[in-house]
Write a protein that holds these residues in place. Structure first.
Motif, PDB file in Angstrom:
ATOM      1  N   GLU A   1       0.827  -1.195   0.000  1.00 34.37           N
ATOM      2  CA  GLU A   1       0.000   0.000   0.000  1.00 34.37           C
ATOM      3  C   GLU A   1       0.871   1.259   0.000  1.00 34.37           C
ATOM      4  O   GLU A   1       0.641   2.181  -0.784  1.00 34.37           O
ATOM      5  CB  GLU A   1      -0.904  -0.024   1.231  1.00 34.37           C
ATOM      6  N   ASN A   2       1.890   1.271   0.864  1.00 36.58           N
ATOM      7  CA  ASN A   2       2.778   2.437   0.933  1.00 36.58           C
ATOM      8  C   ASN A   2       3.417   2.721  -0.419  1.00 36.58           C
ATOM      9  O   ASN A   2       3.401   3.854  -0.904  1.00 36.58           O
ATOM     10  CB  ASN A   2       3.901   2.196   1.950  1.00 36.58           C
ATOM     11  N   VAL A   3       3.977   1.667  -1.017  1.00 41.20           N
ATOM     12  CA  VAL A   3       4.707   1.855  -2.273  1.00 41.20           C
ATOM     13  C   VAL A   3       3.740   2.284  -3.377  1.00 41.20           C
ATOM     14  O   VAL A   3       4.022   3.202  -4.149  1.00 41.20           O
ATOM     15  CB  VAL A   3       5.453   0.556  -2.651  1.00 41.20           C
ATOM     16  N   ALA A   4       2.553   1.624  -3.423  1.00 38.79           N
ATOM     17  CA  ALA A   4       1.596   1.946  -4.485  1.00 38.79           C
ATOM     18  C   ALA A   4       1.121   3.394  -4.368  1.00 38.79           C
ATOM     19  O   ALA A   4       1.055   4.115  -5.366  1.00 38.79           O
ATOM     20  CB  ALA A   4       0.412   0.993  -4.422  1.00 38.79           C
ATOM     21  N   ILE A   5       0.810   3.815  -3.143  1.00 39.91           N
ATOM     22  CA  ILE A   5       0.319   5.179  -2.957  1.00 39.91           C
ATOM     23  C   ILE A   5       1.416   6.187  -3.296  1.00 39.91           C
ATOM     24  O   ILE A   5       1.176   7.182  -3.992  1.00 39.91           O
ATOM     25  CB  ILE A   5      -0.193   5.382  -1.518  1.00 39.91           C
ATOM     26  N   ALA A   6       2.641   5.899  -2.843  1.00 40.35           N
ATOM     27  CA  ALA A   6       3.743   6.821  -3.138  1.00 40.35           C
ATOM     28  C   ALA A   6       3.978   6.902  -4.635  1.00 40.35           C
ATOM     29  O   ALA A   6       4.117   7.997  -5.204  1.00 40.35           O
ATOM     30  CB  ALA A   6       5.015   6.368  -2.419  1.00 40.35           C
ATOM     31  N   ALA A   7       3.984   5.744  -5.305  1.00 38.73           N
ATOM     32  CA  ALA A   7       4.258   5.717  -6.748  1.00 38.73           C
ATOM     33  C   ALA A   7       3.178   6.470  -7.512  1.00 38.73           C
ATOM     34  O   ALA A   7       3.472   7.280  -8.389  1.00 38.73           O
ATOM     35  CB  ALA A   7       4.335   4.272  -7.241  1.00 38.73           C
ATOM     36  N   TRP A   8       1.946   6.249  -7.130  1.00 36.47           N
ATOM     37  CA  TRP A   8       0.838   6.839  -7.876  1.00 36.47           C
ATOM     38  C   TRP A   8       0.719   8.339  -7.627  1.00 36.47           C
ATOM     39  O   TRP A   8       0.605   9.128  -8.561  1.00 36.47           O
ATOM     40  CB  TRP A   8      -0.455   6.105  -7.520  1.00 36.47           C
ATOM     41  N   SER A   9       0.781   8.757  -6.361  1.00 37.00           N
ATOM     42  CA  SER A   9       0.623  10.191  -6.100  1.00 37.00           C
ATOM     43  C   SER A   9       1.795  10.971  -6.687  1.00 37.00           C
ATOM     44  O   SER A   9       1.607  12.064  -7.226  1.00 37.00           O
ATOM     45  CB  SER A   9       0.465  10.462  -4.601  1.00 37.00           C
ATOM     46  N   SER A  10       3.007  10.394  -6.619  1.00 39.82           N
ATOM     47  CA  SER A  10       4.138  11.115  -7.189  1.00 39.82           C
ATOM     48  C   SER A  10       4.081  11.095  -8.714  1.00 39.82           C
ATOM     49  O   SER A  10       4.547  12.029  -9.363  1.00 39.82           O
ATOM     50  CB  SER A  10       5.461  10.535  -6.691  1.00 39.82           C
ATOM     51  N   PHE A  11       3.482  10.052  -9.283  1.00 41.50           N
ATOM     52  CA  PHE A  11       3.310  10.012 -10.738  1.00 41.50           C
ATOM     53  C   PHE A  11       2.435  11.174 -11.200  1.00 41.50           C
ATOM     54  O   PHE A  11       2.767  11.895 -12.139  1.00 41.50           O
ATOM     55  CB  PHE A  11       2.680   8.674 -11.138  1.00 41.50           C
ATOM     56  N   LEU A  12       1.306  11.374 -10.498  1.00 43.60           N
ATOM     57  CA  LEU A  12       0.404  12.469 -10.862  1.00 43.60           C
ATOM     58  C   LEU A  12       1.108  13.815 -10.740  1.00 43.60           C
ATOM     59  O   LEU A  12       1.033  14.667 -11.619  1.00 43.60           O
ATOM     60  CB  LEU A  12      -0.846  12.446  -9.973  1.00 43.60           C
ATOM     61  N   ALA A  13       1.825  13.983  -9.611  1.00 45.47           N
ATOM     62  CA  ALA A  13       2.531  15.249  -9.396  1.00 45.47           C
ATOM     63  C   ALA A  13       3.604  15.451 -10.458  1.00 45.47           C
ATOM     64  O   ALA A  13       3.802  16.560 -10.961  1.00 45.47           O
ATOM     65  CB  ALA A  13       3.138  15.277  -7.995  1.00 45.47           C
ATOM     66  N   ALA A  14       4.298  14.352 -10.820  1.00 49.46           N
ATOM     67  CA  ALA A  14       5.363  14.458 -11.818  1.00 49.46           C
ATOM     68  C   ALA A  14       4.798  14.831 -13.186  1.00 49.46           C
ATOM     69  O   ALA A  14       5.417  15.596 -13.926  1.00 49.46           O
ATOM     70  CB  ALA A  14       6.145  13.147 -11.901  1.00 49.46           C
ATOM     71  N   CYS A  15       3.627  14.304 -13.521  1.00 47.47           N
ATOM     72  CA  CYS A  15       2.988  14.666 -14.800  1.00 47.47           C
ATOM     73  C   CYS A  15       2.748  16.170 -14.848  1.00 47.47           C
ATOM     74  O   CYS A  15       3.047  16.839 -15.836  1.00 47.47           O
ATOM     75  CB  CYS A  15       1.655  13.938 -14.960  1.00 47.47           C
ATOM     76  N   LEU A  16       2.200  16.690 -13.753  1.00 43.55           N
ATOM     77  CA  LEU A  16       1.903  18.118 -13.672  1.00 43.55           C
ATOM     78  C   LEU A  16       3.195  18.933 -13.789  1.00 43.55           C
ATOM     79  O   LEU A  16       3.286  19.880 -14.570  1.00 43.55           O
ATOM     80  CB  LEU A  16       1.211  18.402 -12.335  1.00 43.55           C
ATOM     81  N   ALA A  17       4.209  18.518 -13.026  1.00 43.63           N
ATOM     82  CA  ALA A  17       5.478  19.245 -13.027  1.00 43.63           C
ATOM     83  C   ALA A  17       6.113  19.213 -14.412  1.00 43.63           C
ATOM     84  O   ALA A  17       6.596  20.240 -14.912  1.00 43.63           O
ATOM     85  CB  ALA A  17       6.426  18.641 -11.995  1.00 43.63           C
ATOM     86  N   THR A  18       6.080  18.046 -15.056  1.00 38.26           N
ATOM     87  CA  THR A  18       6.670  17.922 -16.393  1.00 38.26           C
ATOM     88  C   THR A  18       5.957  18.854 -17.369  1.00 38.26           C
ATOM     89  O   THR A  18       6.602  19.554 -18.156  1.00 38.26           O
ATOM     90  CB  THR A  18       6.567  16.460 -16.882  1.00 38.26           C
ATOM     91  N   GLY A  19       4.625  18.856 -17.289  1.00 40.27           N
ATOM     92  CA  GLY A  19       3.853  19.717 -18.180  1.00 40.27           C
ATOM     93  C   GLY A  19       4.219  21.179 -18.005  1.00 40.27           C
ATOM     94  O   GLY A  19       4.510  21.880 -18.980  1.00 40.27           O
ATOM     95  N   ILE A  20       4.228  21.647 -16.771  1.00 44.63           N
ATOM     96  CA  ILE A  20       4.505  23.058 -16.513  1.00 44.63           C
ATOM     97  C   ILE A  20       5.951  23.396 -16.886  1.00 44.63           C
ATOM     98  O   ILE A  20       6.220  24.392 -17.547  1.00 44.63           O
ATOM     99  CB  ILE A  20       4.227  23.404 -15.030  1.00 44.63           C
ATOM    100  N   PHE A  21       6.874  22.534 -16.479  1.00 45.39           N
ATOM    101  CA  PHE A  21       8.290  22.803 -16.712  1.00 45.39           C
ATOM    102  C   PHE A  21       8.610  22.891 -18.203  1.00 45.39           C
ATOM    103  O   PHE A  21       9.189  23.862 -18.679  1.00 45.39           O
ATOM    104  CB  PHE A  21       9.127  21.700 -16.050  1.00 45.39           C
ATOM    105  N   PHE A  22       8.157  21.869 -18.963  1.00 52.61           N
ATOM    106  CA  PHE A  22       8.537  21.837 -20.374  1.00 52.61           C
ATOM    107  C   PHE A  22       7.694  22.770 -21.248  1.00 52.61           C
ATOM    108  O   PHE A  22       8.035  23.003 -22.400  1.00 52.61           O
ATOM    109  CB  PHE A  22       8.523  20.409 -20.904  1.00 52.61           C
ATOM    110  N   ALA A  23       6.599  23.303 -20.690  1.00 56.98           N
ATOM    111  CA  ALA A  23       5.889  24.338 -21.435  1.00 56.98           C
ATOM    112  C   ALA A  23       6.745  25.608 -21.477  1.00 56.98           C
ATOM    113  O   ALA A  23       6.660  26.402 -22.407  1.00 56.98           O
ATOM    114  CB  ALA A  23       4.545  24.631 -20.787  1.00 56.98           C
ATOM    115  N   GLN A  24       7.558  25.791 -20.459  1.00 56.70           N
ATOM    116  CA  GLN A  24       8.401  26.983 -20.394  1.00 56.70           C
ATOM    117  C   GLN A  24       9.779  26.737 -21.015  1.00 56.70           C
ATOM    118  O   GLN A  24      10.396  27.652 -21.526  1.00 56.70           O
ATOM    119  CB  GLN A  24       8.606  27.422 -18.929  1.00 56.70           C
TER     120      GLN A  24
END
Lengths: 120, 469
Positions: free
Chosen positions: A28-51
């Motif tokens: 559960e710990n690993v799955a939640i960490a992997a998934w929540s950080s995946f979502l955050a990373a998608c957002l960060a990648t989008g914002i970062f590479f748009a600039q």
């Protein structure tokens, strides 16, 4: 198809306590960490590479080798995923290892009550 | 129904076994037939169809939907998006978020039951499983049976089909970012690039893991929406619920027993609603966060009620208010506010897209000198014009500058060519009559337009400096 009226369920006897297919704490710990950080990373990648164009990273890193855009995007994404994953794991670790709210509340309630069984 | 004992389980099921770790066998949802199953099948086929076919669509001479990352532009049919248009993407995300709030307030977890990629791909994987391994009881028997040639063959076939389907999914995903025809050619000739192979495998693995292995666990353990949905729900939101008052006390009975002939409620305790549940819960325990509102239990129960000759709807789509005999309102402050907000956002986005200029202009002042004095009171300031031609054809750009009397632009910067979809940088020397205006800074404005289509414009402001002495 049989509708199975009154049939006993082969996998689940009617009088059996309902058991759940559960994940262990660690899964559960690993799955939640992997998934929540995946979502955050998608957002960060989008914002970062748009600039920032990955080809420009070469200038920032003062490196002489050309950055292949595909590699730039992929590595950027995994970099964000890793950093966010570390943050998630630390957060989960702190939450899981800290003092338990429910236990504290229960202990407080038990101390305030004259009877030992809180359900009576 | 007089004399009937009514035991009403709490609406919110308290899972008291939370501390008990029970390693439990895999959930084998039983196949079900009915109205909502048909709806779910249709939505799965339509959504998967959109996903798998979209990258193959053509628009003019290019792929209709292509997120071209190396070239840094997104094509969606007639529209081309640039990194500067990131704002639209953010707006779209806000719309998606508000829609989720709106539809949840109105219709509960319809997203989970019918449209979530997790549900849709799980459905597809379950279909494959069912096709190869047979129905629920056959699957359970197969799982329990010792390894044999038949079992190996069946399990092997299922895995092979799952993996192929996952690989096709991964291939399609990469096809949104790399022209899919090119990609298909590379697959056929085994000349796929390293990163393309990596992403195909990555996405295939994610599909296989989520839809084949983890399934309902993703909804139960990993989905944030399941946890905060209660913030969007109210007593008028549509939920899948068991009618406790009608069903209890539950109990089995002979088929064809009239309702009046028994003290029991309408629930015959056949447990079909439990068997069909993809998340393995018992809907009769009340509303639970694991419930993805797929309505499989509604279909199962309706079938049973038909067989028994009882009215349908013991398990049904309803609202908390309706269950308690109060009227349900569709129009209420919550839905009205979400709805109006959603309309405003969609109208705003459409307007912004429709009036979006095909030109963009950024003006930078020369950093080296404020001004340069030429002979005869003439003062020169130098700027850099950064012009983005967002159309897909080369254009001639005409530039105007205004804000001071006698402003002139050198001819090379007044007209120049801007290539299709490129950023063009031009040095612009602007001159003014130093005697015609006060000393110091003045606001000036650059306007660019397509020479062939003067209605398309972009403007940018800057400062013009005149000497202080």
């Amino acid at each position: 198809m049989s509708t199975g009226i009154g049939e006993n369920d082969e996998g689940l006897p009617e009088d059996a306590p309902r058991a759940w297919r559960r994940w262990s704490r660690r899964t559960e710990n690993v799955a939640i960490a992997a998934w929540s950080s995946f979502l955050a990373a998608c957002l960060a990648t989008g914002i970062f590479f748009a600039q920032i164009d990955p080809r420009d990273i070469r200038l920032v890193l003062a490196s002489s080798s050309e950055v292949i855009p595909q590699a730039g995007y992929a590595l950027g994404f995994f970099f964000f995923w890793f950093i966010c994953g570390v943050s998630s794991l630390i957060a989960i670790f702190l939450l899981r290892t800290g003092p338990r709210r429910r236990e504290r509340r229960r202990a407080r309630a038990a101390a305030n009550r004259p009877t030992s069984d809180p359900h009576e | 129904m007089p004399g009937r004992q009514q035991t009403v389980p709490p609406l919110i099921h308290m899972n008291n076994s939370a501390t008990l770790y029970v390693s439990e066998a895999k959930i084998h949802p039983r196949e079900v037939d009915g109205r909502f199953d048909k709806l779910r099948t249709i939505s799965t086929i339509v959504l998967l169809g959109i996903y798998y076919l979209t990258p193959w669509l053509r628009w003019d001479s290019r792929q209709a939907v292509l997120f071209d990352l190396p070239a840094r532009r997104f094509y969606i049919f007639d529209l081309t998006f640039w990194p500067q248009d990131f704002f639209f993407m953010a707006w779209l995300l806000v719309i998606a978020g508000v829609s989720l709030f709106f539809f949840t307030a109105l219709a509960g977890r319809v997203w989970c039951g019918y449209a979530c990629p997790q549900t849709v791909w799980t459905n597809a994987f379950v279909w494959i499983e069912r096709m190869v391994e047979g129905n629920r009881s056959k699957r359970i028997k197969l799982d329990k049976a010792p390894w044999s040639t038949t079992k190996l063959l069946r399990k092997g076939t299922k895995q092979a089909m799952w993996i192929s389907f996952a690989l096709w999914t991964g291939f399609t995903f990469v096809g949104y970012f790399t022209p899919i025809l090119e990609l298909a050619r590379e697959v056929v000739t085994f000349s796929l690039g390293g990163w393309e192979v990596f992403w195909v495998l990555f996405y295939s693995f994610a599909t296989y893991g989520n839809a084949g292995i983890m399934r309902e666990q993703v909804c139960k353990y990993m989905c944030p929406y399941a946890r905060f949905q209660s913030a969007m729900f109210d007593r008028d939101s549509l939920i899948v619920s068991y009618d406790t008052y009608r069903g209890e006390p539950r109990g089995s009975r002979k088929r064809g027993t009239p309702r009046e002939a028994t003290e029991l409620g309408d629930c015959i305790d056949c447990t079909l609603c439990v068997q069909v549940c993809p998340t393995g819960i018992d809907i009769r325990d009340g509303l639970q966060y694991e419930c993805i509102a797929c309505a499989a239990c509604v279909d199962a129960c309706d079938g049973v009620m038909d067989k028994m000759g009882y009215p349908r709807g013991l398990v049904r789509y309803t609202t908390e208010n309706a269950l308690e005999g109060r009227p349900s309102r569709i129009l209420r402050p919550r839905t009205a506010i979400y709805g109006l907000l959603l309309i405003a956002l969609v109208v705003g986005l459409t307007t912004a897209l429709a009036t979006r200029s095909a030109l963009r202009l950024d003006v930078l002042r020369d950093r080296n000198a404020l001004y340069r004095e030429l002979g005869g009171d003439q003062i020169e300031n130098v700027y850099t014009l950064r012009v983005t031609n967002k159309t897909e054809t080369d254009r001639e750009i005409a530039v105007d500058v205004e804000g001071l009397p006698g402003l002139t632009l050198d001819p090379e910067a007044a007209r120049f060519d801007a290539a299709a979809g490129e950023l063009t940088t031009v040095a612009a020397r602007v001159r003014a009559d130093g005697a015609a205006a006060a000393a110091g800074g003045h606001d000036i404005r650059f306007t660019i337009r397509f020479a062939a289509d003067p209605d398309v414009t972009a403007t940018s402001e800057s400062r013009f400096f005149l000497p202080l002495d």
